[in-house]
Design an enzyme around this catalytic site. Structure first.
Site, PDB file in Angstrom:
ATOM      1  N   GLY A 100       5.688  -6.656  -0.033  1.00 43.38           N
ATOM      2  CA  GLY A 100       4.897  -6.601   1.180  1.00 43.38           C
ATOM      3  C   GLY A 100       5.706  -6.998   2.395  1.00 43.38           C
ATOM      4  CB  SER A 101       4.655  -7.821   5.800  1.00 42.68           C
ATOM      5  OG  SER A 101       3.794  -8.939   5.681  1.00 42.68           O
ATOM      6  CE  LYS A 141      -4.827  -8.799  -2.499  1.00 43.58           C
ATOM      7  NZ  LYS A 141      -4.631  -7.392  -2.108  1.00 43.58           N
ATOM      8  CD  GLU A 170       9.692  -3.172   7.723  1.00 43.46           C
ATOM      9  OE1 GLU A 170      10.078  -2.566   6.702  1.00 43.46           O
ATOM     10  OE2 GLU A 170       9.042  -4.233   7.667  1.00 43.46           O
ATOM     11  CD1 TRP A 190      -0.413  -1.530   3.176  1.00 43.75           C
ATOM     12  CD2 TRP A 190       0.469   0.516   3.383  1.00 43.75           C
ATOM     13  NE1 TRP A 190       0.283  -1.483   4.369  1.00 43.75           N
ATOM     14  CE2 TRP A 190       0.831  -0.239   4.527  1.00 43.75           C
ATOM     15  CE3 TRP A 190       0.908   1.850   3.293  1.00 43.75           C
ATOM     16  CZ2 TRP A 190       1.612   0.280   5.562  1.00 43.75           C
ATOM     17  CZ3 TRP A 190       1.684   2.359   4.316  1.00 43.75           C
ATOM     18  CH2 TRP A 190       2.028   1.576   5.447  1.00 43.75           C
ATOM     19  CG  ASN A 191       5.034   1.086   0.770  1.00 40.41           C
ATOM     20  OD1 ASN A 191       4.618   0.231  -0.004  1.00 40.41           O
ATOM     21  ND2 ASN A 191       6.294   1.126   1.159  1.00 40.41           N
ATOM     22  CD  GLU A 231      10.870  -4.366  -1.814  1.00 38.67           C
ATOM     23  OE1 GLU A 231      11.316  -4.252  -0.650  1.00 38.67           O
ATOM     24  OE2 GLU A 231      10.012  -3.621  -2.289  1.00 38.67           O
ATOM     25  CG  LEU A 232       9.620 -10.310   1.494  1.00 37.66           C
ATOM     26  CD1 LEU A 232       9.932 -11.657   2.136  1.00 37.66           C
ATOM     27  CD2 LEU A 232       8.150 -10.213   1.142  1.00 37.66           C
TER      28      LEU A 232
END
Length: 480
Positions: free
Chosen positions: A227-228, A174, A384, A150-151, A249-250
């Site tokens: 995402g996370s 998505k 984090e 979302w960032n 990519e976490l």
């Protein structure tokens, strides 16, 4: 009445099969700024089917033809820059001046993909007989499943769509349910660019109903997800059932190291910019600030003055330096981490609270926060934060800075400020992070390679190496 946004499947806007909708909220005002379809497995199946049907014709087009379509999409994004920036600001809370930078980054990502697909090269190797040549070709994988965070609602979609589609794949994407509107506007531009039906599909919805069936689908050849780390681990486990490739990519926990010979003004500017940009909601941002003890007090004073000067306010105000957190859950998570750090012995120098009064009562605003006297054993040094909290940690020398920087389960980004070439050269060998910013603030380039070590992910994105993630090799033993 807010606009209802259908799913974009096979070049058409179609209603969700379940008839359900998700409201999108402006985190600065709590106003509803849109409604999007709440997709489900049947919608994912339809999108993947469309992408699979489109793959044969799309992959057989020349690289130049595909590049021309991506250039056309890039030009439309450039035309709609202000509209897209306003959408990003409305759904995510990012200050408008930062949202414009995000649109520019998306343009750069699409441009790089279009310009460099012609540089996807194969190899010719001597064969086992005088008449034989061994060819190693690079060919597209098929249907790509993409899941974004979302960032960066627009840039993350462009980061995946550009290279995947330019390389000859088709895609089902998505966007995150908190911030889907920028991606849906991008889909409108896909339609306007006349990209063939089924090549790019957008299915909105949550992780359970859209993300899970997308990852599990037998016709998806590669999953690319931003995402996370916990979500990435679940995706990797689910993808193993069909042995599909995974690019993740976490999370990050970037160390920001300031040595005694550094330009302290330059370092302080970068430390604040790299911590409070996008309200700290950036995986590459400064999460741990390690300062040489010889300049610790002086550096603390400099960053404190800069943090005090930050203006928190409505993201549509061009004088605003920092907007809200994206949601109340995210705000509460950050606040609890700050309170826990204080209980463990950190000193709260600035902030540490939800902002209230006036415009602040309408959104999820958290005060820019500075923690001093942080020690390496505290939880906030290892988990984090993903919020506007700067933690300052004193180190005695470069050896300790490197050791503590590496004492981390993440390995995405790091920062080093020093004028000692020997230290910089040593860092290239000893620092366990995929990308390092030396004497500059953060911000990756489209032509670079954005990738992490350890629990920060698998594979990478951007640049030629990122594009090569969207092709597979085919070895041909060629004989007359």
């Amino acid at each position: 009445m807010t606009e209802k946004n259908n799913l974009f499947i096979n070049g058409s806007w179609v209603a969700p099969k379940g008839g359900a909708w998700i409201t999108v909220e402006n985190p600065a005002t709590k106003d509803v700024v849109g409604e999007v379809a709440k997709g489900e497995k049947a919608d994912v199946d339809a999108a993947v089917s469309a992408a699979k049907a489109a793959f044969t014709g799309w992959s057989r087009r020349t690289a130049t033809e595909r590049a021309d379509y991506i250039h056309a999409l890039k030009d439309l994004v450039k035309r709609d820059k202000e509209k897209l920036a306003a959408i990003i600001t409305a759904e995510m809370g990012k200050p408008l001046k930062e949202a414009r930078i995000e649109v520019d980054f998306a343009i750069g990502l699409l441009r790089f993909a279009a310009e460099n697909v012609l540089r996807l090269q194969g190899e010719i190797i001597p064969g086992s007989s005088p008449e034989e040549k061994i060819l190693i070709d690079r060919v597209p994988l098929g249907v790509i499943g993409a899941i974004t965070a979302w960032n960066f609602p627009l840039a993350l979609c462009a980061r995946k769509i550009g290279p995947a589609v330019a390389a000859g794949n088709t895609i089902v994407i998505k966007p995150h349910e908190l911030t889907p509107l920028a991606c849906l506007h991008l889909a409108k531009l896909v339609e306007e660019a006349k990209i063939p039906h089924g090549v790019i599909n957008v299915v909105t919805g949550d992780g359970k109903d859209v993300g899970v069936p997308l990852v599990a689908h037998k016709d998806i050849k590669l999953i690319t997800m931003t995402g996370s780390t916990p979500a990435g681990k679940k995706i990797m486990a689910a993808a193993s059932e069909t042995l599909k490739e995974v690019r993740l990519e976490l999370g990050g926990k970037a160390p920001f190291m300031v040595m005694e010979d550094a330009d302290l003004d330059k370092a302080a500017d970068a430390a604040v910019a790299s911590r409070f940009g996008n309200a700290g909601q950036v995986c590459t941002c400064n999460e741990r600030t390690y300062i040489h003890e010889a300049v610790y007090d002086k550096f603390v004073q400099k960053v404190r003055e800069k943090i005090d000067a930050l203006k928190v306010g409505l993201p549509t105000d061009l004088s605003t330096d920092m907007g809200p957190k994206v949601s109340e859950d995210e705000l509460n998570k950050v606040h609890e981490m700050v309170e826990h750090a204080v209980r463990q012995g950190a000193r709260l120098a600035i902030g540490g609270r939800r902002l209230t009064g006036g415009v602040y009562d309408k959104g999820y605003f958290y005060a820019p926060t500075l923690l001093t006297d942080v020690t390496q054993d505290m939880d906030i040094v290892h988990n984090e934060v993903f919020g506007p909290v700067m933690s300052l940690i004193r180190v005695k020398d470069f050896d300790q800075a490197i050791a503590w920087a590496n004492d981390c389960r993440y390995g995405l980004s790091a920062y080093l400020f020093t004028n000692d070439l020997g230290r910089i050269l040593r860092m290239t060998r000893d620092l366990e992070f995929g990308e390092v910013y030396v004497n500059r603030p953060g911000g990756e380039a489209p032509q670079g390679f954005h990738h992490g070590y350890k629990e920060s992910g698998l594979g990478g994105e951007d640049g030629q190496h990122g594009m090569e993630a969207y092709v597979q090799t085919k070895t041909i033993y060629l004989n007359a």
